[in-house]
Scaffold this motif. Structure first.
Motif, short mmCIF file in Angstrom:
data_model
loop_
_atom_site.label_atom_id
_atom_site.label_comp_id
_atom_site.label_asym_id
_atom_site.label_seq_id
_atom_site.Cartn_x
_atom_site.Cartn_y
_atom_site.Cartn_z
N ILE A 1 0.82 -1.21 0.00
CA ILE A 1 0.00 0.00 0.00
C ILE A 1 0.86 1.26 0.00
O ILE A 1 0.57 2.22 -0.73
N GLU A 2 1.89 1.30 0.83
CA GLU A 2 2.71 2.51 0.93
C GLU A 2 3.29 2.90 -0.42
O GLU A 2 3.30 4.07 -0.79
N THR A 3 3.78 1.93 -1.15
CA THR A 3 4.47 2.21 -2.41
C THR A 3 3.52 2.50 -3.55
O THR A 3 3.77 3.39 -4.38
N GLY A 4 2.41 1.77 -3.61
CA GLY A 4 1.54 1.85 -4.77
C GLY A 4 0.38 2.80 -4.67
O GLY A 4 -0.34 3.01 -5.65
N THR A 5 0.18 3.44 -3.50
CA THR A 5 -0.99 4.30 -3.33
C THR A 5 -0.59 5.63 -2.69
O THR A 5 0.58 5.88 -2.41
N SER A 6 -1.58 6.45 -2.43
CA SER A 6 -1.36 7.75 -1.79
C SER A 6 -1.47 7.67 -0.28
O SER A 6 -1.66 8.70 0.38
#
Length: 390
Positions: A156-161
């Protein structure tokens, strides 16, 4: 990951606890229909977690069925549109006669006991606090998602806001996340325009040939006009900080060119691999100058055309040619030298390296530079009263 195993009675599921990575993704999630299904489920799961962790809710921007899938946005739970949407829904049910006696009595008691639960106008705190507006690029990514691939393989951290929303909450800012691809990337600008107009102008219905979008409002035209005029006045004290990624940068500039009423409220913009062009604004000198002022910063990955770039990458990242004499990936936050082509397209905007060669990772790799820029503009604008220690 769960793997089915044979059994004489029922099918058992074996949990392998294997992390999905770039190298094994195709082994567990095949390209095609399966990938689309898993990616969509992952995006829905992220939205659910965002709502729970950051007190966000979906608000309807446009639900005109003939125009396609409803356009929605994630906003704070005290956003005026949510309050209005809830009140309009109850009025509509009363008109249709679907409200039973108990609900009517409960509503009457609520109105008598605490009429502040659904205020007619937003609270002063909601009107004046700073708001982070997040807009993702084109494609199949939905609200707040920068990369489906990195969401599945990196998290989540890498792929989203997610990290952007967390930083906004640490500063006590409001959050608005629009979904330009709700009806497909071909009509992304229309969804972008409707969303921004509805969230910040209260005027997302649109008076164009595409038809109007309504959400069951029963207010008269005169009251609607008065509300819009009031909200436009309130905008002057509402500070907006915008993170515009890829195509949404072009959509933002086009929207401001066609309707510059939002411009006085914008305190800072961070463009990440944006597709805009200052030449679009040559007949609007004020907007063209704003896009090159200290309020704006451009973070670029190597996936942006430049005649002096160390890496030449196609628009879809398919063809890469490295230069042996210069490192391919510059450190995040390092000033990027710009050439004539760059200055002709983007003007004299401050340009930094995002710290990655991947377009879809420019927000994650460059997030410290993005927030340094926002904090600097926040401090210089006099909006510090709504801030907390970070």
């Amino acid at each position: 990951h769960k793997q089915p195993t044979s059994s004489s009675s029922t099918e058992e599921v074996k949990v392998t606890r294997t992390m999905i990575t770039t190298s094994n993704r195709k082994q567990f999630i095949a390209d095609g229909a399966m990938y689309e299904l898993v990616a969509n489920l992952a995006q829905q799961a992220v939205h659910s977690r965002m709502c729970t962790a950051f007190d966000l809710e979906w608000v309807t921007i446009c639900d005109e069925s003939k125009l396609g899938t409803p356009v929605r946005a994630l906003v704070d739970r005290d956003h005026p549109l949510l309050l209005q949407e809830g009140a309009n829904r109850m009025v509509l049910r009363e008109l249709l006669g679907t409200v039973d006696a108990d609900e009517k009595e409960e509503k009457k008691e609520d109105d008598d006991d605490d009429d502040r639960q659904l205020p007619a106008t937003p609270s002063p705190e909601n009107e004046t606090k700073s708001t982070l507006l997040l807009a993702t690029g084109r494609g199949k990514v939905r609200a707040g998602i920068f990369s489906r691939h990195h969401l599945l393989t990196s998290g989540i951290e890498t792929g989203t806001s997610w990290h952007c929303i967390r930083e906004a909450r640490l500063r006590n800012w409001g959050v608005a996340i629009i979904d330009p691809n709700a009806r497909g990337e071909d009509v992304g600008y229309e969804s972008f325009r409707r969303s921004v107009s509805k969230l910040f102008d209260g005027d997302g219905d649109g008076d164009d040939a595409a038809g109007s979008c309504t959400s069951g409002s029963t207010s008269s035209p005169s009251s609607s006009l008065q509300r819009q005029q009031q909200q436009r006045r309130q905008k002057q004290s509402h500070s907006i900080y915008i993170l515009a990624h890829s195509a949404s940068g072009g959509q933002l500039v086009r929207h401001l060119r066609e309707d510059p009423s939002l411009l006085p409220s914008i305190r800072a913009v961070a463009f990440t691999d944006s597709t805009h062009n200052v030449q679009w604004c040559k007949h609007n000198p004020h907007l063209q100058a704003f896009l090159q002022k200290e309020n704006c910063v451009y973070l670029r990955s190597n996936d942006v055309r430049s005649s002096q770039s160390s890496v030449k990458v196609s628009s879809r990242g398919k063809e890469i040619r490295s230069c042996d004499s210069v490192a391919c990936t510059r450190d995040a936050g390092v000033e990027a030298e710009t050439d004539h082509f760059w200055r002709h397209r983007f003007g004299e905007i401050r340009t930094l390296w995002a710290g990655t060669a991947e377009h879809s990772l420019s927000n994650w790799a460059g997030h410290e530079s993005i927030w340094d820029h926002f904090d600097e503009q926040h401090a210089s604008s006099g909006d510090g009263a709504d801030s907390v220690a970070v």
